[in-house]
Design a protein around this motif. Structure first.
Motif, PDB file in Angstrom:
ATOM      1  N   ARG A  27       0.811  -1.220   0.000  1.00 51.58           N
ATOM      2  CA  ARG A  27       0.000   0.000   0.000  1.00 51.58           C
ATOM      3  C   ARG A  27       0.838   1.262   0.000  1.00 51.58           C
ATOM      4  NH1 ARG A  27      -3.911  -0.586   4.955  1.00 51.58           N
ATOM      5  NH2 ARG A  27      -1.959  -1.300   5.892  1.00 51.58           N
ATOM      6  N   THR A  28       2.073   1.192   0.533  1.00 47.74           N
ATOM      7  CA  THR A  28       2.885   2.401   0.657  1.00 47.74           C
ATOM      8  C   THR A  28       3.939   2.518  -0.435  1.00 47.74           C
ATOM      9  OG1 THR A  28       4.414   1.269   2.155  1.00 47.74           O
ATOM     10  CG2 THR A  28       2.576   2.480   3.138  1.00 47.74           C
ATOM     11  N   PHE A  29       3.786   1.741  -1.522  1.00 55.21           N
ATOM     12  CA  PHE A  29       4.778   1.759  -2.596  1.00 55.21           C
ATOM     13  C   PHE A  29       5.061   3.160  -3.096  1.00 55.21           C
ATOM     14  CE2 PHE A  29       7.127   0.669  -6.254  1.00 55.21           C
ATOM     15  CZ  PHE A  29       6.583   1.339  -7.343  1.00 55.21           C
ATOM     16  N   SER A  30       4.054   3.997  -3.194  1.00 54.40           N
ATOM     17  CA  SER A  30       4.227   5.315  -3.787  1.00 54.40           C
ATOM     18  C   SER A  30       5.149   6.209  -2.972  1.00 54.40           C
ATOM     19  CB  SER A  30       2.871   5.991  -3.972  1.00 54.40           C
ATOM     20  OG  SER A  30       2.262   6.192  -2.710  1.00 54.40           O
ATOM     21  N   THR A  31       5.404   5.869  -1.728  1.00 61.52           N
ATOM     22  CA  THR A  31       6.249   6.716  -0.885  1.00 61.52           C
ATOM     23  C   THR A  31       7.721   6.311  -0.926  1.00 61.52           C
ATOM     24  OG1 THR A  31       5.969   5.330   1.079  1.00 61.52           O
ATOM     25  CG2 THR A  31       4.324   7.057   0.699  1.00 61.52           C
ATOM     26  N   TYR A  32       8.059   5.260  -1.652  1.00 64.47           N
ATOM     27  CA  TYR A  32       9.425   4.745  -1.673  1.00 64.47           C
ATOM     28  C   TYR A  32      10.225   5.276  -2.868  1.00 64.47           C
ATOM     29  CZ  TYR A  32       8.420   1.337   1.973  1.00 64.47           C
ATOM     30  OH  TYR A  32       8.111   0.744   3.156  1.00 64.47           O
ATOM     31  N   ARG A  33      11.520   5.474  -2.661  1.00 61.47           N
ATOM     32  CA  ARG A  33      12.446   5.688  -3.764  1.00 61.47           C
ATOM     33  C   ARG A  33      12.761   4.315  -4.357  1.00 61.47           C
ATOM     34  NH1 ARG A  33      16.146   8.725  -6.157  1.00 61.47           N
ATOM     35  NH2 ARG A  33      15.438  10.572  -5.018  1.00 61.47           N
ATOM     36  N   MET A  34      12.882   4.243  -5.683  1.00 56.10           N
ATOM     37  CA  MET A  34      13.139   2.982  -6.360  1.00 56.10           C
ATOM     38  C   MET A  34      14.488   3.025  -7.081  1.00 56.10           C
ATOM     39  SD  MET A  34      10.536   1.318  -5.484  1.00 56.10           S
ATOM     40  CE  MET A  34      10.857  -0.160  -6.466  1.00 56.10           C
ATOM     41  N   ALA A  35      15.085   1.862  -7.241  1.00 61.85           N
ATOM     42  CA  ALA A  35      16.400   1.805  -7.898  1.00 61.85           C
ATOM     43  C   ALA A  35      16.620   0.459  -8.550  1.00 61.85           C
ATOM     44  CB  ALA A  35      17.507   2.073  -6.887  1.00 61.85           C
ATOM     45  N   TRP A  36      17.584   0.441  -9.454  1.00 56.58           N
ATOM     46  CA  TRP A  36      18.111  -0.797 -10.020  1.00 56.58           C
ATOM     47  C   TRP A  36      19.579  -0.904  -9.637  1.00 56.58           C
ATOM     48  CZ3 TRP A  36      15.284  -4.504 -12.402  1.00 56.58           C
ATOM     49  CH2 TRP A  36      14.003  -4.160 -12.850  1.00 56.58           C
ATOM     50  N   PHE A  37      19.952  -2.107  -9.211  1.00 55.21           N
ATOM     51  CA  PHE A  37      21.339  -2.462  -8.947  1.00 55.21           C
ATOM     52  C   PHE A  37      21.676  -3.672  -9.817  1.00 55.21           C
ATOM     53  CE2 PHE A  37      22.736  -0.129  -5.103  1.00 55.21           C
ATOM     54  CZ  PHE A  37      21.549   0.502  -4.778  1.00 55.21           C
ATOM     55  N   ARG A  38      22.962  -3.971  -9.930  1.00 56.45           N
ATOM     56  CA  ARG A  38      23.360  -5.181 -10.640  1.00 56.45           C
ATOM     57  C   ARG A  38      24.562  -5.806  -9.952  1.00 56.45           C
ATOM     58  NH1 ARG A  38      25.538  -2.376 -16.284  1.00 56.45           N
ATOM     59  NH2 ARG A  38      27.399  -1.355 -15.403  1.00 56.45           N
ATOM     60  N   GLN A  39      24.704  -7.112 -10.150  1.00 55.00           N
ATOM     61  CA  GLN A  39      25.814  -7.827  -9.538  1.00 55.00           C
ATOM     62  C   GLN A  39      26.347  -8.858 -10.514  1.00 55.00           C
ATOM     63  OE1 GLN A  39      24.924  -9.593  -5.712  1.00 55.00           O
ATOM     64  NE2 GLN A  39      27.087  -9.589  -5.148  1.00 55.00           N
ATOM     65  N   ALA A  40      27.600  -8.682 -10.903  1.00 55.99           N
ATOM     66  CA  ALA A  40      28.275  -9.633 -11.777  1.00 55.99           C
ATOM     67  C   ALA A  40      28.972 -10.695 -10.906  1.00 55.99           C
ATOM     68  CB  ALA A  40      29.290  -8.916 -12.658  1.00 55.99           C
ATOM     69  N   PRO A  41      29.261 -11.866 -11.455  1.00 55.34           N
ATOM     70  CA  PRO A  41      29.913 -12.927 -10.662  1.00 55.34           C
ATOM     71  C   PRO A  41      31.220 -12.444 -10.039  1.00 55.34           C
ATOM     72  CG  PRO A  41      29.119 -13.805 -12.733  1.00 55.34           C
ATOM     73  CD  PRO A  41      28.931 -12.316 -12.805  1.00 55.34           C
ATOM     74  N   GLY A  42      31.370 -12.677  -8.749  1.00 58.11           N
ATOM     75  CA  GLY A  42      32.595 -12.328  -8.051  1.00 58.11           C
ATOM     76  C   GLY A  42      32.747 -10.855  -7.724  1.00 58.11           C
ATOM     77  N   GLN A  43      31.701 -10.072  -8.014  1.00 55.76           N
ATOM     78  CA  GLN A  43      31.781  -8.629  -7.761  1.00 55.76           C
ATOM     79  C   GLN A  43      30.698  -8.200  -6.774  1.00 55.76           C
ATOM     80  OE1 GLN A  43      32.059  -6.160 -11.239  1.00 55.76           O
ATOM     81  NE2 GLN A  43      33.306  -7.626 -12.356  1.00 55.76           N
TER      82      GLN A  43
END
Length: 123
Positions: A27-43
């Motif tokens: 219900r509170t999704f609209s109040t959140y900051r959103m982001a994308w992260f990524r993770q490569a093998p071993g990093q």
């Protein structure tokens, strides 16, 4: 409570495009900051892009500027449009939500995470 589910990953040739989606519930999704992260093998998990609401508020890591676009239309979804993909973009991509509405780019500042979606770019 926010639940995040990513989709849209896959295998693509260098120079190609993919669009990742993150479906959010809560219900509170609209109040959140959103982001994308990524993770490569071993990093370590790496910040990619973040948005609060308008695309004018988007912030990107330098390596994806001009190639990736994060968006957040008026729905419970966040998107990452990835163009001109490179082999070094290969990673598991994660959607994340933070209660902190200021610009935050550290993984530890995000409260909720999706399960990730694999993106593989072949040369």
């Amino acid at each position: 409570q926010v639940r995040l589910v990513e989709s849209g990953g896959g295998l693509v040739q260098a120079g190609g495009s993919l669009r990742l989606s993150c479906a959010a519930s809560g219900r509170t999704f609209s109040t959140y900051r959103m982001a994308w992260f990524r993770q490569a093998p071993g990093q370590e998990r790496e910040f990619v892009a973040t948005i609060y609401w308008s695309e004018g508020s988007a912030v990107y890591t330098d390596s994806v500027k001009g190639r990736f676009t994060i968006s957040r239309p008026a729905s419970k979804s966040v998107y990452l449009e990835m163009d001109t993909l490179r082999p070094e973009d290969t990673a598991v991509y994660y959607c994340a939500a933070s209660r902190d509405t200021t610009v935050v780019i550290k993984a530890g500042q995000y409260d909720y995470w999706g399960q990730g979606t694999q993106v593989t770019v072949s040369s």
